[in-house]
Design a protein around this motif. Structure first.
Motif, PDB file in Angstrom:
ATOM      1  N   LEU A 249       3.637 -16.307 -12.238  1.00  0.00           N
ATOM      2  CA  LEU A 249       5.065 -16.040 -12.411  1.00  0.00           C
ATOM      3  C   LEU A 249       5.380 -15.565 -13.836  1.00  0.00           C
ATOM      4  N   ALA A 250       4.700 -16.144 -14.812  1.00  0.00           N
ATOM      5  CA  ALA A 250       4.890 -15.717 -16.202  1.00  0.00           C
ATOM      6  C   ALA A 250       4.384 -14.283 -16.392  1.00  0.00           C
ATOM      7  N   ARG A 251       3.276 -13.951 -15.756  1.00  0.00           N
ATOM      8  CA  ARG A 251       2.753 -12.573 -15.826  1.00  0.00           C
ATOM      9  C   ARG A 251       3.732 -11.591 -15.223  1.00  0.00           C
ATOM     10  N   TYR A 252       4.345 -11.960 -14.103  1.00  0.00           N
ATOM     11  CA  TYR A 252       5.329 -11.078 -13.468  1.00  0.00           C
ATOM     12  C   TYR A 252       6.497 -10.801 -14.403  1.00  0.00           C
ATOM     13  N   GLN A 253       6.883 -11.805 -15.205  1.00  0.00           N
ATOM     14  CA  GLN A 253       7.975 -11.636 -16.155  1.00  0.00           C
ATOM     15  C   GLN A 253       7.558 -10.780 -17.360  1.00  0.00           C
ATOM     16  N   GLN A 254       6.256 -10.731 -17.607  1.00  0.00           N
ATOM     17  CA  GLN A 254       5.725 -10.046 -18.786  1.00  0.00           C
ATOM     18  C   GLN A 254       5.607  -8.536 -18.580  1.00  0.00           C
ATOM     19  N   VAL A 255       5.716  -8.071 -17.337  1.00  0.00           N
ATOM     20  CA  VAL A 255       5.525  -6.653 -17.061  1.00  0.00           C
ATOM     21  C   VAL A 255       6.757  -6.063 -16.373  1.00  0.00           C
TER      22      VAL A 255
ATOM     23  N   ARG B  64      -0.313   2.162  -5.000  1.00  0.00           N
ATOM     24  CA  ARG B  64      -0.677   2.125  -6.415  1.00  0.00           C
ATOM     25  C   ARG B  64       0.563   1.679  -7.173  1.00  0.00           C
ATOM     26  N   ILE B  65       0.423   0.564  -7.895  1.00  0.00           N
ATOM     27  CA  ILE B  65       1.529   0.046  -8.702  1.00  0.00           C
ATOM     28  C   ILE B  65       1.144   0.201 -10.170  1.00  0.00           C
ATOM     29  N   SER B  66       1.985   0.900 -10.905  1.00  0.00           N
ATOM     30  CA  SER B  66       1.789   1.030 -12.351  1.00  0.00           C
ATOM     31  C   SER B  66       2.815   0.131 -13.028  1.00  0.00           C
ATOM     32  N   PHE B  67       2.389  -0.512 -14.077  1.00  0.00           N
ATOM     33  CA  PHE B  67       3.294  -1.412 -14.786  1.00  0.00           C
ATOM     34  C   PHE B  67       3.020  -1.370 -16.287  1.00  0.00           C
ATOM     35  N   ILE B  68       4.052  -1.695 -17.041  1.00  0.00           N
ATOM     36  CA  ILE B  68       3.980  -1.681 -18.496  1.00  0.00           C
ATOM     37  C   ILE B  68       4.128  -3.112 -19.000  1.00  0.00           C
ATOM     38  N   ASN B  69       3.206  -3.518 -19.861  1.00  0.00           N
ATOM     39  CA  ASN B  69       3.283  -4.829 -20.484  1.00  0.00           C
ATOM     40  C   ASN B  69       4.414  -4.787 -21.514  1.00  0.00           C
ATOM     41  N   ASN B  70       5.376  -5.682 -21.374  1.00  0.00           N
ATOM     42  CA  ASN B  70       6.541  -5.697 -22.268  1.00  0.00           C
ATOM     43  C   ASN B  70       6.170  -5.948 -23.732  1.00  0.00           C
TER      44      ASN B  70
ATOM     45  N   THR C 237       2.949  -5.322 -25.277  1.00  0.00           N
ATOM     46  CA  THR C 237       2.048  -4.338 -25.883  1.00  0.00           C
ATOM     47  C   THR C 237       2.449  -2.895 -25.589  1.00  0.00           C
ATOM     48  N   GLN C 238       3.328  -2.712 -24.600  1.00  0.00           N
ATOM     49  CA  GLN C 238       3.749  -1.390 -24.136  1.00  0.00           C
ATOM     50  C   GLN C 238       2.590  -0.589 -23.528  1.00  0.00           C
ATOM     51  N   ALA C 239       1.492  -1.275 -23.206  1.00  0.00           N
ATOM     52  CA  ALA C 239       0.364  -0.623 -22.547  1.00  0.00           C
ATOM     53  C   ALA C 239       0.649  -0.520 -21.049  1.00  0.00           C
ATOM     54  N   GLU C 240       0.318   0.621 -20.489  1.00  0.00           N
ATOM     55  CA  GLU C 240       0.530   0.831 -19.051  1.00  0.00           C
ATOM     56  C   GLU C 240      -0.803   0.737 -18.326  1.00  0.00           C
ATOM     57  N   ARG C 241      -0.759   0.089 -17.163  1.00  0.00           N
ATOM     58  CA  ARG C 241      -1.942  -0.021 -16.301  1.00  0.00           C
ATOM     59  C   ARG C 241      -1.515   0.235 -14.867  1.00  0.00           C
ATOM     60  N   SER C 242      -2.497   0.539 -14.041  1.00  0.00           N
ATOM     61  CA  SER C 242      -2.243   0.711 -12.613  1.00  0.00           C
ATOM     62  C   SER C 242      -3.226  -0.144 -11.834  1.00  0.00           C
ATOM     63  N   ILE C 243      -2.755  -0.642 -10.704  1.00  0.00           N
ATOM     64  CA  ILE C 243      -3.617  -1.381  -9.791  1.00  0.00           C
ATOM     65  C   ILE C 243      -3.443  -0.791  -8.396  1.00  0.00           C
TER      66      ILE C 243
ATOM     67  N   LEU D  57      -2.231  -8.912 -10.508  1.00  0.00           N
ATOM     68  CA  LEU D  57      -2.150  -7.997 -11.649  1.00  0.00           C
ATOM     69  C   LEU D  57      -3.480  -7.807 -12.358  1.00  0.00           C
ATOM     70  N   ASP D  58      -4.420  -8.682 -12.118  1.00  0.00           N
ATOM     71  CA  ASP D  58      -5.725  -8.576 -12.772  1.00  0.00           C
ATOM     72  C   ASP D  58      -6.817  -8.734 -11.717  1.00  0.00           C
ATOM     73  N   PRO D  59      -6.984  -7.718 -10.854  1.00  0.00           N
ATOM     74  CA  PRO D  59      -7.905  -7.858  -9.722  1.00  0.00           C
ATOM     75  C   PRO D  59      -9.385  -7.855 -10.089  1.00  0.00           C
ATOM     76  N   ASN D  60      -9.721  -7.687 -11.364  1.00  0.00           N
ATOM     77  CA  ASN D  60     -11.148  -7.634 -11.754  1.00  0.00           C
ATOM     78  C   ASN D  60     -11.803  -8.969 -11.676  1.00  0.00           C
TER      79      ASN D  60
END
Length: 137
Positions: A66-72, A96-102, A104-110, A134-137
């Protein structure tokens, strides 16, 4: 008259079945659009309302999730070619969901493989595959 009734009954049943499928398909389109809009504009946490309650009960999101969801913030939600029917009550969809970390402003896609199930009793489509990881690895 004896020979006319059975074909009429069969035609009526086929017509009703077709209407039921149309209602189910319309409901699917409405649900998928509402889910993508909720996730895209209100955040990943808002998508939890579309997850099957039994799935949520068995695998509730952790405080960390839940905290991760708030972070992006979701920047793109691409459902590609849309849902593919597995049967009358299940569809799969690859998104494909792309999201930005609030922070770091880094964008990733999953890539998320969704499974949606139609609940006949509730007349509702539920996301069976659960919320996105958000971190499927």
């Amino acid at each position: 008259m004896r020979h006319i009734l059975p074909p009429l009954a069969v035609a009526a049943a086929a017509l009703l079945t077709g209407c039921m499928k149309d209602v189910r398909n319309d409901s699917l389109v409405t649900t998928l659009n509402a889910y993508s809009g909720a996730v895209r504009w209100d955040g990943l946490q808002s998508g939890l309302q579309y997850v099957d309650p039994e799935v949520l009960k068995a695998h509730p999101p952790t405080d960390f999730d839940l905290a991760r969801y708030q972070q992006v913030r979701v920047s793109d939600y691409d459902d590609g070619s849309g849902p593919v029917a597995l049967n009358d009550h299940e569809v799969k969809q690859t998104v494909r969901i792309s999201f930005i970390n609030n922070h770091t402003q880094a964008e990733r896609s999953i890539i998320v493989h969704q499974l949606w199930r139609y609940d006949e009793k509730a007349k509702h489509w539920w996301l069976e595959s659960g919320p996105p990881d958000l971190d499927p690895n």
